[in-house]
Motif scaffolding. Structure first.
Motif, mmCIF file in Angstrom:
data_model
loop_
_atom_site.group_PDB
_atom_site.id
_atom_site.type_symbol
_atom_site.label_atom_id
_atom_site.label_comp_id
_atom_site.label_asym_id
_atom_site.label_seq_id
_atom_site.Cartn_x
_atom_site.Cartn_y
_atom_site.Cartn_z
ATOM 1 N N GLU A 150 0.834 -1.214 0.000
ATOM 2 C CA GLU A 150 0.000 0.000 0.000
ATOM 3 C C GLU A 150 0.859 1.251 0.000
ATOM 4 N N THR A 151 0.361 2.293 -0.615
ATOM 5 C CA THR A 151 1.089 3.557 -0.579
ATOM 6 C C THR A 151 0.957 4.168 0.817
ATOM 7 N N ILE A 152 2.081 4.618 1.317
ATOM 8 C CA ILE A 152 2.117 5.192 2.664
ATOM 9 C C ILE A 152 2.489 6.663 2.529
ATOM 10 N N ASP A 153 1.729 7.522 3.173
ATOM 11 C CA ASP A 153 2.064 8.950 3.067
ATOM 12 C C ASP A 153 3.311 9.275 3.873
ATOM 13 N N VAL A 154 3.364 8.740 5.089
ATOM 14 C CA VAL A 154 4.496 9.085 5.959
ATOM 15 C C VAL A 154 4.981 7.859 6.712
ATOM 16 N N LEU A 155 6.280 7.641 6.635
ATOM 17 C CA LEU A 155 6.913 6.638 7.505
ATOM 18 C C LEU A 155 7.622 7.453 8.585
ATOM 19 N N HIS A 156 7.142 7.344 9.814
ATOM 20 C CA HIS A 156 7.665 8.185 10.896
ATOM 21 C C HIS A 156 8.513 7.317 11.822
ATOM 22 N N LEU A 157 9.813 7.602 11.852
ATOM 23 C CA LEU A 157 10.765 6.796 12.624
ATOM 24 C C LEU A 157 11.103 7.511 13.928
ATOM 25 N N HIS A 158 11.222 6.742 14.997
ATOM 26 C CA HIS A 158 11.501 7.344 16.298
ATOM 27 C C HIS A 158 12.827 6.830 16.862
ATOM 28 N N ASP A 159 13.818 7.706 16.877
ATOM 29 C CA ASP A 159 15.110 7.439 17.541
ATOM 30 C C ASP A 159 15.985 6.380 16.843
ATOM 31 N N TRP A 160 17.196 6.189 17.411
ATOM 32 C CA TRP A 160 18.203 5.359 16.739
ATOM 33 C C TRP A 160 17.765 3.926 16.422
ATOM 34 N N LEU B 75 14.587 -1.200 -0.248
ATOM 35 C CA LEU B 75 13.308 -1.862 -0.518
ATOM 36 C C LEU B 75 12.418 -1.041 -1.448
ATOM 37 N N HIS B 76 12.773 0.203 -1.653
ATOM 38 C CA HIS B 76 11.983 1.098 -2.521
ATOM 39 C C HIS B 76 10.496 1.023 -2.184
ATOM 40 N N LEU B 77 10.204 1.333 -0.938
ATOM 41 C CA LEU B 77 8.812 1.290 -0.488
ATOM 42 C C LEU B 77 8.017 2.431 -1.113
ATOM 43 N N PRO B 78 6.737 2.217 -1.320
ATOM 44 C CA PRO B 78 5.905 3.310 -1.820
ATOM 45 C C PRO B 78 5.566 4.300 -0.700
ATOM 46 N N VAL B 79 6.592 4.997 -0.228
ATOM 47 C CA VAL B 79 6.424 5.931 0.890
ATOM 48 C C VAL B 79 6.679 7.334 0.368
ATOM 49 N N LYS B 80 5.774 8.254 0.682
ATOM 50 C CA LYS B 80 5.961 9.607 0.148
ATOM 51 C C LYS B 80 6.985 10.407 0.940
ATOM 52 N N LYS B 81 7.044 10.154 2.243
ATOM 53 C CA LYS B 81 7.958 10.961 3.047
ATOM 54 C C LYS B 81 8.444 10.184 4.272
ATOM 55 N N VAL B 82 9.715 10.287 4.549
ATOM 56 C CA VAL B 82 10.263 9.620 5.743
ATOM 57 C C VAL B 82 10.696 10.692 6.737
ATOM 58 N N ILE B 83 10.159 10.594 7.944
ATOM 59 C CA ILE B 83 10.462 11.560 9.005
ATOM 60 C C ILE B 83 11.225 10.837 10.107
ATOM 61 N N LEU B 84 12.233 11.489 10.650
ATOM 62 C CA LEU B 84 12.934 10.928 11.812
ATOM 63 C C LEU B 84 12.789 11.909 12.973
ATOM 64 N N THR B 85 12.289 11.423 14.089
ATOM 65 C CA THR B 85 12.229 12.267 15.282
ATOM 66 C C THR B 85 13.345 11.872 16.232
ATOM 67 N N LEU B 86 14.101 12.897 16.667
ATOM 68 C CA LEU B 86 15.171 12.663 17.640
ATOM 69 C C LEU B 86 14.609 12.965 19.034
ATOM 70 N N HIS B 87 14.283 11.918 19.751
ATOM 71 C CA HIS B 87 13.792 12.116 21.127
ATOM 72 C C HIS B 87 14.966 12.329 22.052
ATOM 73 N N ASN B 88 16.136 11.869 21.636
ATOM 74 C CA ASN B 88 17.346 12.097 22.410
ATOM 75 C C ASN B 88 18.546 11.823 21.507
ATOM 76 N N ALA B 89 19.245 12.895 21.117
ATOM 77 C CA ALA B 89 20.325 12.744 20.132
ATOM 78 C C ALA B 89 21.592 12.163 20.741
ATOM 79 N N ALA B 90 21.602 11.941 22.059
ATOM 80 C CA ALA B 90 22.807 11.380 22.681
ATOM 81 C C ALA B 90 22.861 9.866 22.520
#
Ligand code: ADP
Length: 484
Positions: free
Chosen positions: A119-129, A142-157
């Motif tokens: 399925e087409t995914i609008d956003v793949l939202h990744l959380h932390d390392w 994998l060339h996923l049908p993803v429109k946008k990949v977001i990474l959230t840094l909850h702690n960059a350490a």
């Protein structure tokens, strides 16, 4: 929008800290707004919530089952990995020598599952390392049908340092990524190290931290352990979105662990009486003495970030000045834990002190309600949730002015701040002199200016730190430009 979150935590079924609260709060709000938000987490051994089998699929030759569940009104998928190394048959979420291979496998398996669904995914939202490699896998492998990949840094350490072989193990040609412009760690002393968080920053379409101040701070070397160079290179795609707090999940009017319900709509007398019942419950449970002075405390992981030295000096200062001090926390670092065990032994007959080392949701909630002030001396703090929870429970925060703490706490004496925004006590330097002075001001406010103190409690309990505004900010980030 169809938004897939990959996370290693989801409150309350799998929580080690703030990430669990954030994953749940954000998914709930996105769902409420009519989006299709789905969180995928590992099915850890300790998750007992009922779930249904949805799909069987294999990843790198190992069988997996994807299960579906509804947790706190959210669609959650639980990846049950039948991996010979029993990656998720563990008592805890983190803290194992094979954490890197565990979460690399989790991420690859999630993406294989999404690929098979097609399925087409609008956003793949990744959380932390732990899931940051998802950006590279989704886009380049994998060339996923993803429109946008977001990474959230909850702690960059916490960056996830791996070896080339760890990447090989999930089907990548690890050596190809040991390059400065890809995943090679920026630390010149570790040229053979792969930095998973760096990979997420390089390959994601957008990166955000959990407060605006922390988004700026991580550009400085002392906040981001060797990653400041990479973060500065990609600073155009980094923003800060302050976390919210789910008002339904943290509501003293509706908290089954409290002896008496209370809430912002009540009179200050009713609020104080309910907080007094929480104090009495803890007095009984732990043989604590009552105090005419404030109850001060902290609910925290005891790690370098949370400033163990000042937690200790704050405890000592509070006790010396006749306050009660309650510390709920524990440390994954054996040296720090040993040190606090010794402190506990010193104070074991002191009826003004409680040092309790465990992860205990019920006790945490009772302590939030019983305290008058929550002491948060963190060296750095990406956002911090305990100050927000404290305020919901009528407990004023005393915080070091850093990161998300300085974005959410405004000193009650700050004449430059509109009165309505002032909600706690801030200290500028993370040293004992400044922290003690802040506690001294808390005691004075409590003892000498009860009307002002009570007015502040009523005010902070009415403050809104819900997920509406943050969810709108994430939707903006999700829709700003797209890849395909
Ligand atoms: P971090 O994610 O860095 O640990 P946060 O302030 O963002 O810090 O979030 C901490 C969360 O973990 C809060 O929900 C807090 O109540 C909870 N918590 C921390 N320590 C404990 C503990 N010992 N027992 C129960 N809950 C805890």
């Amino acid at each position: 929008m169809k938004i897939i979150h990959l996370s290693t935590e989801f409150a309350p079924i799998a929580k080690a800290g703030g990430l669990g609260d954030v994953a749940t709060g954000l998914c709930r709000e996105l769902t409420r707004m009519g989006h299709e938000a789905i969180a995928i987490i590992p099915k850890y051994e300790f998750i007992t919530e009922s779930s249904r089998e949805e799909t069987h699929f294999s990843c790198l030759g190992h069988a997996n089952v994807m299960r579906g569940a509804n947790i706190e009104g959210c669609q959650v998928k639980l990846l049950e990995a039948h991996h010979p190394k029993g990656f998720f048959q563990r008592e805890h979420i983190y803290g194992y020598p094979d954490d890197v291979p565990r979460f690399l496998y989790f991420t690859r398996a999630c993406l294989e599952y999404l690929k098979a669904k097609g399925e087409t995914i609008d956003v793949l939202h990744l959380h932390d390392w732990p899931v940051a490699i998802g950006a590279l896998l989704a886009k380049e492998i994998l060339h996923l049908p993803v429109k946008k990949v977001i990474l959230t840094l909850h702690n960059a350490a916490y960056q996830g340092l791996a070896g080339v072989r760890d990447l090989d193990a999930i089907g990548l040609h690890g050596a190809e990524y040991l390059r400065k412009d890809r995943l090679q760690d920026d630390n010149p002393d570790a040229p053979h190290s792969i930095n998973l968080l760096k990979g997420g920053i390089v390959y994601a379409d957008a990166v955000n931290t959990v407060s605006p101040s922390y988004a700026k701070e991580i550009l400085e070397p002392q906040f981001s352990r060797h990653l400041s160079e990479t973060l500065n290179r990609y600073k155009g795609k980094i923003s800060g979105i302050l976390n919210g707090l789910d008002p339904a999940l943290w509501d003293p009017m509706n908290d089954r662990y409290l002896p008496k319900a209370y809430g912002a709509g009540q009179s200050i007398e009713e609020i104080l009486a309910a907080k007094q019942s929480a104090k009495e419950l803890l007095q009984k449970k732990f043989s604590l003495a009552p105090s005419k002075l404030p109850w001060i405390g902290a609910i925290t992981r005891i790690v370098h970030q949370k400033n163990p030295r000042l937690l200790e000096s704050g405890l000592k200062y509070s006790l010396q000045h006749g306050c009660n001090f309650l510390l709920l926390g524990s440390s994954p670092d054996p040296d720090i834990q040993e040190h606090f065990n010794r402190l506990k032994a010193i104070y074991r007959h002191n009826e003004q002190a409680l040092l309790y080392f465990a992860y205990d949701e019920a006790l945490a909630r009772q302590i939030y309600a019983a305290l008058d002030f929550l002491f948060i001396p963190s060296v750095y703090e990406p956002c911090g949730l305990t100050q927000l929870i404290g305020m919901r429970y009528g407990t004023l925060p005393i915080v070091h002015a850093t990161g998300g703490l300085k974005d959410t706490v405004f000193d009650y004496e700050d004449a430059l701040m509109p009165r309505q925004k002032r909600n706690g006590i801030l200290f500028q330097n993370a040293d004992a002199a400044d922290a003690d002075a802040a506690i001294r001001r808390a005691i004075s406010l409590f003892r000498n200016y009860p009307k002002n103190y009570q007015e502040l409690i009523s005010r902070v309990m009415q403050l809104k730190f819900d997920w509406k505004q943050p969810a709108r900010a994430y939707l903006d980030l999700y829709s700003k430009g797209s890849r395909v």
